[in-house]
Write an enzyme that holds these catalytic residues in place. Structure first.
Site, PDB file in Angstrom:
ATOM      1  N   GLU A   1      -6.502   3.573  -5.856  1.00 43.53           N
ATOM      2  CA  GLU A   1      -7.826   3.837  -5.279  1.00 43.53           C
ATOM      3  C   GLU A   1      -8.176   5.253  -5.708  1.00 43.53           C
ATOM      4  O   GLU A   1      -7.633   6.215  -5.190  1.00 43.53           O
ATOM      5  CB  GLU A   1      -7.782   3.731  -3.748  1.00 43.53           C
ATOM      6  CG  GLU A   1      -9.161   3.847  -3.138  1.00 43.53           C
ATOM      7  CD  GLU A   1      -9.123   4.258  -1.675  1.00 43.53           C
ATOM      8  OE1 GLU A   1     -10.019   3.862  -0.922  1.00 43.53           O
ATOM      9  OE2 GLU A   1      -8.202   4.994  -1.272  1.00 43.53           O
TER      10      GLU A   1
ATOM     11  N   ASP B   1      -3.111   4.449  -2.277  1.00 46.41           N
ATOM     12  CA  ASP B   1      -4.201   4.887  -1.410  1.00 46.41           C
ATOM     13  C   ASP B   1      -4.673   6.294  -1.755  1.00 46.41           C
ATOM     14  O   ASP B   1      -3.853   7.189  -1.953  1.00 46.41           O
ATOM     15  CB  ASP B   1      -3.706   4.875   0.043  1.00 46.41           C
ATOM     16  CG  ASP B   1      -4.791   5.250   1.027  1.00 46.41           C
ATOM     17  OD1 ASP B   1      -5.760   4.484   1.149  1.00 46.41           O
ATOM     18  OD2 ASP B   1      -4.679   6.321   1.673  1.00 46.41           O
TER      19      ASP B   1
ATOM     20  N   ASP C   1       0.861  -1.175   0.000  1.00 42.74           N
ATOM     21  CA  ASP C   1       0.000   0.000   0.000  1.00 42.74           C
ATOM     22  C   ASP C   1       0.899   1.227   0.000  1.00 42.74           C
ATOM     23  O   ASP C   1       1.866   1.282   0.757  1.00 42.74           O
ATOM     24  CB  ASP C   1      -0.867  -0.007   1.273  1.00 42.74           C
ATOM     25  CG  ASP C   1      -2.296   0.392   1.010  1.00 42.74           C
ATOM     26  OD1 ASP C   1      -2.504   1.482   0.449  1.00 42.74           O
ATOM     27  OD2 ASP C   1      -3.206  -0.368   1.389  1.00 42.74           O
TER      28      ASP C   1
ATOM     29  N   HIS D   1     -11.207  -3.617   3.076  1.00 44.00           N
ATOM     30  CA  HIS D   1     -11.131  -3.342   4.506  1.00 44.00           C
ATOM     31  C   HIS D   1     -11.964  -2.129   4.936  1.00 44.00           C
ATOM     32  O   HIS D   1     -11.965  -1.774   6.103  1.00 44.00           O
ATOM     33  CB  HIS D   1      -9.667  -3.120   4.894  1.00 44.00           C
ATOM     34  CG  HIS D   1      -9.100  -1.921   4.199  1.00 44.00           C
ATOM     35  ND1 HIS D   1      -8.941  -1.870   2.830  1.00 44.00           N
ATOM     36  CD2 HIS D   1      -8.704  -0.718   4.668  1.00 44.00           C
ATOM     37  CE1 HIS D   1      -8.465  -0.681   2.495  1.00 44.00           C
ATOM     38  NE2 HIS D   1      -8.309   0.036   3.584  1.00 44.00           N
ATOM     39  N   ASP D   2     -12.633  -1.486   3.988  1.00 42.10           N
ATOM     40  CA  ASP D   2     -13.407  -0.279   4.304  1.00 42.10           C
ATOM     41  C   ASP D   2     -14.910  -0.506   4.261  1.00 42.10           C
ATOM     42  O   ASP D   2     -15.684   0.425   4.477  1.00 42.10           O
ATOM     43  CB  ASP D   2     -13.076   0.837   3.295  1.00 42.10           C
ATOM     44  CG  ASP D   2     -11.687   1.416   3.497  1.00 42.10           C
ATOM     45  OD1 ASP D   2     -11.192   1.394   4.636  1.00 42.10           O
ATOM     46  OD2 ASP D   2     -11.100   1.898   2.503  1.00 42.10           O
TER      47      ASP D   2
HETATM   48  O1  TEU Z   1      -9.681   5.087   1.828  1.00 40.64           O
HETATM   49  C1  TEU Z   1      -9.897   6.274   1.173  1.00 40.64           C
HETATM   50  C2  TEU Z   1     -11.275   6.460   0.763  1.00 40.64           C
HETATM   51  O2  TEU Z   1     -12.120   5.649   0.912  1.00 40.64           O
HETATM   52  C3  TEU Z   1     -11.482   7.746   0.125  1.00 40.64           C
HETATM   53  O3  TEU Z   1     -10.352   8.039  -0.601  1.00 40.64           O
HETATM   54  C4  TEU Z   1     -12.646   7.750  -0.748  1.00 40.64           C
HETATM   55  O4  TEU Z   1     -12.317   8.525  -1.831  1.00 40.64           O
HETATM   56  C5  TEU Z   1     -13.817   8.380  -0.118  1.00 40.64           C
HETATM   57  O5  TEU Z   1     -14.207   7.683   1.008  1.00 40.64           O
HETATM   58  C6  TEU Z   1     -14.907   8.545  -1.133  1.00 40.64           C
HETATM   59  O6  TEU Z   1     -16.051   7.837  -0.881  1.00 40.64           O
HETATM   60  C7  TEU Z   1      -8.353   4.807   2.019  1.00 40.64           C
HETATM   61  C8  TEU Z   1      -8.172   3.554   2.802  1.00 40.64           C
HETATM   62  O7  TEU Z   1      -8.705   2.492   2.079  1.00 40.64           O
HETATM   63  C9  TEU Z   1      -8.782   3.734   4.145  1.00 40.64           C
HETATM   64  O8  TEU Z   1      -8.700   2.578   4.916  1.00 40.64           O
HETATM   65  C10 TEU Z   1      -8.072   4.865   4.831  1.00 40.64           C
HETATM   66  O9  TEU Z   1      -8.699   5.150   6.049  1.00 40.64           O
HETATM   67  C11 TEU Z   1      -8.035   6.116   3.987  1.00 40.64           C
HETATM   68  O10 TEU Z   1      -7.658   5.855   2.659  1.00 40.64           O
HETATM   69  C12 TEU Z   1      -7.053   7.100   4.534  1.00 40.64           C
HETATM   70  O11 TEU Z   1      -5.753   6.707   4.253  1.00 40.64           O
END
Ligand code: TEU
Length: 554
Positions: free
Chosen positions: A253, A204, A102, A321-322
Site C-alpha cells: 500500500e 501496510d 498484512d 476496508h478503508d
Molecule cells: O491505511 C493507510 C492509508 O490509507 C494511508 O497510508 C494512506 O497513505 C493515506 O490515507 C493517504 O490517503 C492503512 C490501512 O489500510 C488502514 O486500515 C489503517 O488504518 C492504516 O493503514 C493504519 O495502519
C-alpha cells in the site's frame, strides 16, 4: 537480480481481501474468527479466487481494528490461536489457495512492549525505536504536521516533556526506521512468519517509513513529509532481500509512489511485486454527497496501465476496508452496476483483488446515529466538525457518507438472523438489505452479481491476453463510459462499460471497426434480447451495460 527469482503465479491470479472481523463468526461472540474463515474456504474456492489477503489478525488493543499491533507474533484471541492459524494455512494449501498476511511495520500499538519501554524515559534502550522530540514552549507540538486521522502528528508525554510522532492515531506511534536495531527486530519478525510458510504480505502504509527532517516546511501536500521520502530505498531493499529469499508475493500500500516511480518499485528488480495506488477514487460533488467521478477514475487507471504496460505490475481493486462500497459511490446499487464495475476493472492489466462482499454487490450502510459508527477516524472527524460549529445532523451526514465502516459491516451469507454471520450480536450492524442480498440467494440466481463474478473470473483466467496483452484507452474523453482495448499477439478484446445510469451511445473508433462483422460479443451483462453480437459504429449502451468484444486480428 535475475528474472527467475520473481514468482509468476500472482500474475495469473485473482485475490480476495478478507476482513476477518466481519467475515464469519463461528463461536458466537459477534466477531469473525479463524474458525469462521476455515468454514468458508469452499465458498472462496467456488468463487474461483487463487489467494486470500487477510487483514491483521495479530494481538491488538483494536484502536484501529488490528492496525495497532501489540505483539506481531501472537494471534488476537478473539480470532483464535496460532494452532488454528497454522491449520488454516495448511487447509488453504490443501485446497490450492495461497494465503498472504498484512504486514504493519510503519507503527505499532502504544501498548506494544517496545513503546511501553520507550515511554519510561529518555535513557531507555527502546526510546529510539520511536520518534521523540522536545515539545516547544507550552507543550506545543514540534511542528505543524497533521495526521491522516485528524489532528497533530505529535502527542505530548507528560513524563518526559517530549512528544512522540504518529501519522495515524496517537495509539499508533510510528517506528523509527533510522534505528538499525529496530530494523533488525522487524526483519527477524518477518522471517519468522515467512519460515512458517505463508505465501506473502500486503505491506501496510509502507510508503511512510521514512520521514523528512522535522523542520521540513509543508507547501501544498500536507502528507509530503512522510510520503515516499528519500532514504526509504535502503529499507525497501532490505525487505526485498527477505521476500526474495522466501519467494513470496508482495503487494504494497504505497500512497505517494507515483505511477512513474511504481515501475522501479515493481519491475523485475523492484522492491515489491505490485502496489496499490490510492489515486483512482477521484471524488466529485459536495462533501456529504460525493461520488466517484468516472472520467477521473478511468484517467487515473489508464495512466497506471500505460506507465506499467511494459515493466512493473498493477494491483487492481475498487474496494477495500478503508472505503465505501463501490456499488453505492460509483454504481446505483443495482445488480447491473455491480457487474459493470466488475468488468471495467477486472480486465485491466494487473492482479485483480475482490474485497469481501463486493462479489455480492454489497452497498453502503444507512447510518442513522453516530453510535452506529465504529471507525475511530470517523468519530474523530465528527468531533472536529461539532467543535467547528457544524450541527449534529450535518456532522453525521458529513462523517458517515464516506466512512470506512460501510465496507466493514458483516458479510451477508444467508437470510437467517444477522445474515448468518453470527449467532450472537454482531460487533457492527448487518446491512438491512441482507434478506435479499446474500451468498445463498445469489448462488441460486443465475443473473446475480455473485454468479457474474464467478463467470468473469473464469473468463479472465481462460484468456492469457488479459494477463499479458497491452492496454489502450478508447474514447478517452467520454465522461461516462470506460472503454479500452487489450491486445496481445494473437487476440484483441474491446472492453466497454457504461458506468452511468444514463443510456449512452459510444462512437467506436474506425480502426476497431475494420472488420465490423467479425467482432464477437464474448462477455458482459447486456440484456439477452439486445443486439449483443454486433459491434457497430454507434454502440448503444443501456445504464451500466458492460460488454467485451473479441476483435478479429489482421
Ligand atoms: O491505511 C493507510 C492509508 O490509507 C494511508 O497510508 C494512506 O497513505 C493515506 O490515507 C493517504 O490517503 C492503512 C490501512 O489500510 C488502514 O486500515 C489503517 O488504518 C492504516 O493503514 C493504519 O495502519
Amino acid at each position: 537480480m535475475t528474472h527467475e527469482l520473481k514468482q509468476p503465479w500472482w500474475q495469473h491470479a485473482v485475490g480476495y481481501q478478507l476482513y476477518p472481523r466481519s467475515f464469519r463468526d463461528a463461536d458466537g461472540d459477534g466477531i469473525g474468527d479463524i474458525a469462521g474463515i476455515m468454514e468458508k474456504l469452499p465458498y472462496l474456492k467456488a468463487l474461483g479466487v487463487d489467494f486470500i489477503w487477510l487483514n491483521p489478525i495479530y494481538l491488538s488493543p483494536n484502536v484501529d481494528n488490528g492496525y495497532d499491533i501489540s505483539d506481531f507474533q501472537k494471534i488476537q484471541p478473539e480470532y483464535g490461536t496460532m494452532a488454528e492459524f497454522k491449520a488454516l494455512l495448511d487447509k488453504c494449501h490443501e485446497l490450492g489457495l495461497k494465503l498472504i498476511l498484512d504486514l504493519v511495520i510503519n507503527h505499532t500499538s502504544d501498548q506494544h512492549p517496545w513503546f511501553l519501554e520507550a515511554k519510561k524515559g529518555k535513557d531507555n534502550p527502546y526510546r529510539d525505536y520511536y520518534h521523540w522530540q522536545p515539545a516547544t514552549s507550552e507543550k506545543q507540538p514540534p511542528n505543524d504536521w497533521q495526521s491522516f486521522f485528524g489532528g497533530s502528528t505529535w502527542t505530548y508525554d507528560e513524563n518526559s516533556g517530549e512528544s512522540y510522532f504518529h501519522v495515524f492515531a496517537p495509539q499508533q506511534p510510528d517506528l523509527n526506521w533510522r534505528n538499525g536495531q529496530l530494523r533488525q527486530a522487524i526483519y527477524q519478525m518477518i522471517e519468522w512468519w515467512l519460515a512458517l510458510g505463508i505465501d506473502g504480505f500486503r505491506l501496510d502504509a509502507i510508503s511512510h517509513l521514512q520521514k523528512e527532517p522535522w523542520d521540513f516546511k509543508i507547501t501544498d501536500n500536507p502528507w509530503a513529509p512522510f510520503m515516499n521520502v528519500s532514504g526509504i530505498e535502503a529499507y525497501m531493499t532490505d525487505l526485498q532481500g527477505l521476500f526474495r529469499k522466501y519467494h513470496v508475493m508482495t503487494v504494497g500500500e504505497a500512497s505517494g509512489v507515483s505511477s512513474r516511480q511504481a515501475v522501479s518499485w515493481t519491475d523485475d528488480d523492484g522492491y515489491l511485486d505490485m502496489i496499490f495506488e490510492l489515486e483512482h477514487n477521484v471524488r466529485e460533488g459536495e462533501p456529504g454527497s460525493e461520488r466517484i467521478n468516472v472520467l477521473g477514475f478511468k484517467k487515473v487507471l489508464a495512466r497506471w496501465q500505460k506507465h506499467l504496460e511494459n515493466a512493473g505490475w498493477n494491483a487492481l481493486y475498487v474496494e477495500n476496508h478503508d472505503n465505501p462500497r463501490i456499488n453505492s459511490v460509483l454504481g446505483n446499487e443495482t445488480v447491473k452496476s455491480a457487474q459493470a464495475i466488475a468488468v471495467a476493472y477486472m480486465l485491466l492489466k494487473g492482479t485483480p483483488f475482490i474485497y469481501q462482499g463486493q462479489e455480492l454487490g454489497m452497498t453502503n450502510y444507512p447510518f442513522a446515529t453516530i453510535a452506529e459508527v465504529d471507525a475511530k477516524d470517523s468519530h474523530n472527524h465528527y468531533r472536529l466538525l461539532l467543535e467547528s460549529g457544524v450541527s449534529p445532523e450535518e456532522a453525521l451526514r458529513l462523517t458517515t457518507h464516506w466512512t470506512r465502516d460501510h465496507a466493514r459491516t458483516p458479510m451477508q451469507w444467508n437470510d437467517s438472523p444477522n445474515s448468518g454471520f453470527t449467532s450472537g450480536t454482531p460487533w457492527l450492524a448487518v446491512n438491512p438489505n441482507y434478506p435479499q442480498l446474500n451468498v445463498e440467494a445469489e448462488m441460486a440466481d443465475e443473473g446475480s452479481v455473485l454468479r457474474f463474478y464467478q463467470k468473469l473470473i473464469g473468463f479472465r483466467k481462460a484468456e492469457g491476453t488479459f494477463v499479458t496483452g497491452g492496454f489502450d484507452l478508447v474514447a478517452a474523453g467520454d465522461p461516462d463510459i470506460f472503454a479500452y482495448l487489450r491486445q496481445g499477439q494473437e487476440k484483441a478484446f474491446l472492453v466497454v462499460a457504461n458506468l452511468s445510469a444514463k443510456k449512452r451511445i459510444l462512437t467506436i473508433p474506425k480502426r476497431y471497426l475494420a472488420q465490423e462483422t467479425a467482432a464477437t460479443y464474448v462477455f458482459g451483462n447486456l440484456a439477452s434480447d439486445a443486439t449483443a453480437g454486433l459491434l457497430t459504429k454507434k454502440l448503444t449502451l443501456a445504464p451500466y451495460d458492460a460488454a467485451v468484444y473479441e476483435l478479429a486480428m489482421n
